[in-house]
Write a protein that holds these residues in place. Structure first.
Motif, short mmCIF file in Angstrom:
data_model
loop_
_atom_site.label_atom_id
_atom_site.label_comp_id
_atom_site.label_asym_id
_atom_site.label_seq_id
_atom_site.Cartn_x
_atom_site.Cartn_y
_atom_site.Cartn_z
N TYR A 1 -28.40 -34.38 -32.96
CA TYR A 1 -29.40 -33.46 -33.54
C TYR A 1 -28.95 -32.99 -34.93
O TYR A 1 -29.74 -32.98 -35.88
CB TYR A 1 -29.58 -32.27 -32.60
CG TYR A 1 -30.39 -31.14 -33.17
CD1 TYR A 1 -31.78 -31.20 -33.21
CD2 TYR A 1 -29.77 -29.98 -33.66
CE1 TYR A 1 -32.52 -30.15 -33.74
CE2 TYR A 1 -30.49 -28.94 -34.18
CZ TYR A 1 -31.88 -29.02 -34.22
OH TYR A 1 -32.60 -27.98 -34.75
N ASN B 1 -36.46 -42.18 -42.06
CA ASN B 1 -36.64 -43.03 -40.88
C ASN B 1 -35.47 -42.88 -39.90
O ASN B 1 -35.66 -42.80 -38.68
CB ASN B 1 -36.80 -44.49 -41.27
CG ASN B 1 -38.12 -44.77 -41.96
OD1 ASN B 1 -39.10 -44.06 -41.75
ND2 ASN B 1 -38.17 -45.80 -42.80
N ASP C 1 -35.78 -39.52 -38.22
CA ASP C 1 -36.83 -39.52 -37.20
C ASP C 1 -36.36 -40.22 -35.92
O ASP C 1 -36.64 -39.75 -34.81
CB ASP C 1 -38.08 -40.21 -37.75
CG ASP C 1 -39.31 -39.90 -36.91
OD1 ASP C 1 -39.53 -38.72 -36.59
OD2 ASP C 1 -40.05 -40.85 -36.57
N SER C 2 -35.62 -41.31 -36.07
CA SER C 2 -35.09 -42.03 -34.90
C SER C 2 -34.14 -41.15 -34.09
O SER C 2 -34.20 -41.14 -32.85
CB SER C 2 -34.35 -43.30 -35.35
OG SER C 2 -35.23 -44.20 -35.96
N ASN D 1 -35.97 -38.40 -32.28
CA ASN D 1 -36.63 -38.98 -31.10
C ASN D 1 -35.67 -39.10 -29.92
O ASN D 1 -36.05 -38.86 -28.77
CB ASN D 1 -37.20 -40.36 -31.44
CG ASN D 1 -38.59 -40.28 -32.05
OD1 ASN D 1 -39.33 -39.34 -31.78
ND2 ASN D 1 -38.95 -41.25 -32.87
N TYR E 1 -35.29 -35.68 -28.54
CA TYR E 1 -36.53 -35.29 -27.87
C TYR E 1 -36.65 -35.94 -26.49
O TYR E 1 -36.90 -35.26 -25.49
CB TYR E 1 -37.72 -35.69 -28.75
CG TYR E 1 -39.08 -35.41 -28.12
CD1 TYR E 1 -39.62 -34.13 -28.15
CD2 TYR E 1 -39.80 -36.43 -27.50
CE1 TYR E 1 -40.85 -33.87 -27.57
CE2 TYR E 1 -41.03 -36.18 -26.93
CZ TYR E 1 -41.56 -34.90 -26.96
OH TYR E 1 -42.78 -34.65 -26.38
N ILE E 2 -36.43 -37.25 -26.42
CA ILE E 2 -36.55 -37.98 -25.15
C ILE E 2 -35.53 -37.48 -24.13
O ILE E 2 -35.85 -37.28 -22.95
CB ILE E 2 -36.39 -39.50 -25.39
CG1 ILE E 2 -37.60 -40.03 -26.18
CG2 ILE E 2 -36.25 -40.26 -24.07
CD1 ILE E 2 -37.40 -41.43 -26.75
N ALA F 1 -36.05 -30.31 -31.22
CA ALA F 1 -36.36 -31.67 -31.67
C ALA F 1 -37.71 -31.72 -32.38
O ALA F 1 -37.84 -32.34 -33.45
CB ALA F 1 -36.35 -32.63 -30.49
N LYS G 1 -38.36 -32.66 -36.27
CA LYS G 1 -39.31 -33.72 -36.67
C LYS G 1 -40.32 -33.16 -37.67
O LYS G 1 -40.71 -33.83 -38.63
CB LYS G 1 -40.02 -34.28 -35.44
CG LYS G 1 -39.14 -35.19 -34.59
CD LYS G 1 -39.76 -35.52 -33.24
CE LYS G 1 -40.87 -36.53 -33.38
NZ LYS G 1 -40.37 -37.86 -33.77
N TYR H 1 -46.43 -31.38 -34.88
CA TYR H 1 -45.15 -31.15 -34.18
C TYR H 1 -44.89 -29.66 -34.00
O TYR H 1 -44.43 -29.22 -32.93
CB TYR H 1 -44.00 -31.79 -34.95
CG TYR H 1 -43.98 -33.29 -34.90
CD1 TYR H 1 -44.07 -33.97 -33.69
CD2 TYR H 1 -43.86 -34.04 -36.07
CE1 TYR H 1 -44.05 -35.36 -33.64
CE2 TYR H 1 -43.83 -35.43 -36.03
CZ TYR H 1 -43.94 -36.09 -34.81
OH TYR H 1 -43.92 -37.46 -34.75
#
Length: 356
Positions: free
Chosen positions: A275, A288, A291-292, A295, A298-299, A313, A317, A333
């Motif tokens: 994070y 990019n 953002d990955s 993610n 977040y997941i 998260a 974002k 978001y």
């Protein structure tokens, strides 16, 4: 026939005796292993292994009715649960342990339980309850002259005052804790205090002092090979370099933290540093990549139903999309984060989200 019965009875008795002796020997080995783990502070250097041992001996203590041993193991279990950000689970065991400790009138154990209950409430951000249990624990430990608990409880007050942004008071309590831990030559806890003092200065943007104390902690943790704490040090050093705008250095130390956490198989530790690394990538215009990483966070947090992490998260974002000037995406978001935050009613996060 009578002779046969007597022989059979003797065989059974001997077998039972051997079985009992074997069980006692096995039990003693487990207990010795637990006490050795405590002496080596395994709960700080390798909490996963320590938790397994403590739970085994906790079950054993329950089966043989050894309340004192059960209390010892419960305190260690709660310590690790608090470190793993599971304060609710820690509180369940601690409240049961407190009933037994009061029945035994064991002041030393009561002060330890108070300290861990205070830590649980601190993790839950219930600061009035934190103060209550710290104060009561400190009164008991000072009365019985338990310097280990006095040091731990002063450390707790340092954390509490830092949370309240009362930095001078926080530093004062940390210094008292340091003095007591030095008397005990307790390197692992000294490293924790130095790390926390670094946070005090970091939060005031006094980065030179923050790095000084953090490097003291890194030096100790490196010498005693405490990789769990060392990973936390590197994560914090990465954050300091990020706040200083030294993004390349921040990336180096956050990746070091992630590498250690992966080796230790500590998924939550990996997520924390991931994070922070995502924020650094975003500041470095690596949108990019950022953002990955957001993610991934977040997941993981959705899968674990860890709502504060999901909110962080989503907020990250949103910041990343704002820097890209994708304002509509950023608002989507944020709106999701605000709705989720209303469910858990976290006031400080709500202010940050509305400010964004």
């Amino acid at each position: 026939m009578r002779y046969f019965n007597v022989v059979l009875l003797l065989i059974v008795l001997c077998s039972c005796q051997r079985s009992t002796t074997w069980k006692m020997g096995k039990n003693n080995k487990h207990i010795e292993k637990f006490h050795k783990a405590q002496s080596n502070k395994l709960h700080q250097t390798n909490p996963d292994s320590s938790l397994i041992i403590a739970r085994q001996v906790n079950a054993l203590a329950d089966s043989i009715g050894d309340n004192k041993l059960k209390l010892e193991t419960q305190i260690i279990i709660s310590y690790i649960l608090n470190q793993n950000n599971l304060p609710d689970s820690a509180l369940v065991g601690l409240k049961q342990a407190l009933i037994v400790a009061n029945e035994l009138s064991d002041s030393g154990v009561i002060s330890q339980i108070y300290q861990q209950i205070a830590q649980s409430y601190y993790n839950l951000q219930q600061l009035d309850s934190t103060y209550y249990f710290l104060a009561n624990g400190l009164t008991i430990s000072e009365k019985i002259k338990d310097t280990n608990m006095m040091a731990a409880l002063n450390k707790g007050f340092g954390d509490l005052m830092r949370e309240k942004t009362q930095y001078d008071s926080s530093f004062h309590f940390y210094q008292k804790s340091i003095k007591l831990y030095r008397q005990k030559n307790d390197s692992s806890n000294l490293a924790i205090i130095y790390n926390n003092i670094s946070n005090v200065f970091s939060e005031q943007d006094l980065f030179k002092k923050a790095k000084y104390y953090l490097k003291l902690s890194i030096k100790i943790n490196g010498s005693i090979v405490n990789r769990y704490s060392l990973s936390n040090n590197y994560n914090n050093l990465g954050i300091i370099y990020k706040d200083e705008g030294k993004l390349d250095s921040a990336i180096i130390y956050l990746n070091k933290s992630i590498e250690i956490e992966k080796e230790l198989n500590n998924a939550f530790g990996v997520i924390i540093s991931t994070y922070n690394l995502a924020h650094v990538y975003s500041l470095n215009r690596l949108y990019n990549d950022a953002d990955s990483l957001f993610n991934i966070v977040y997941i993981y947090c959705v899968d674990k139903d860890f709502k504060p992490g999901v909110i962080k998260a989503l907020s990250g974002k949103s910041e990343n999309e704002t820097r890209r000037k994708n304002y509509d995406e950023a608002k989507i978001y944020l709106e999701k984060a605000i709705v989720l935050n209303e469910e858990i009613n976290e006031i400080s996060d709500q202010k940050d989200l509305l400010s964004q």
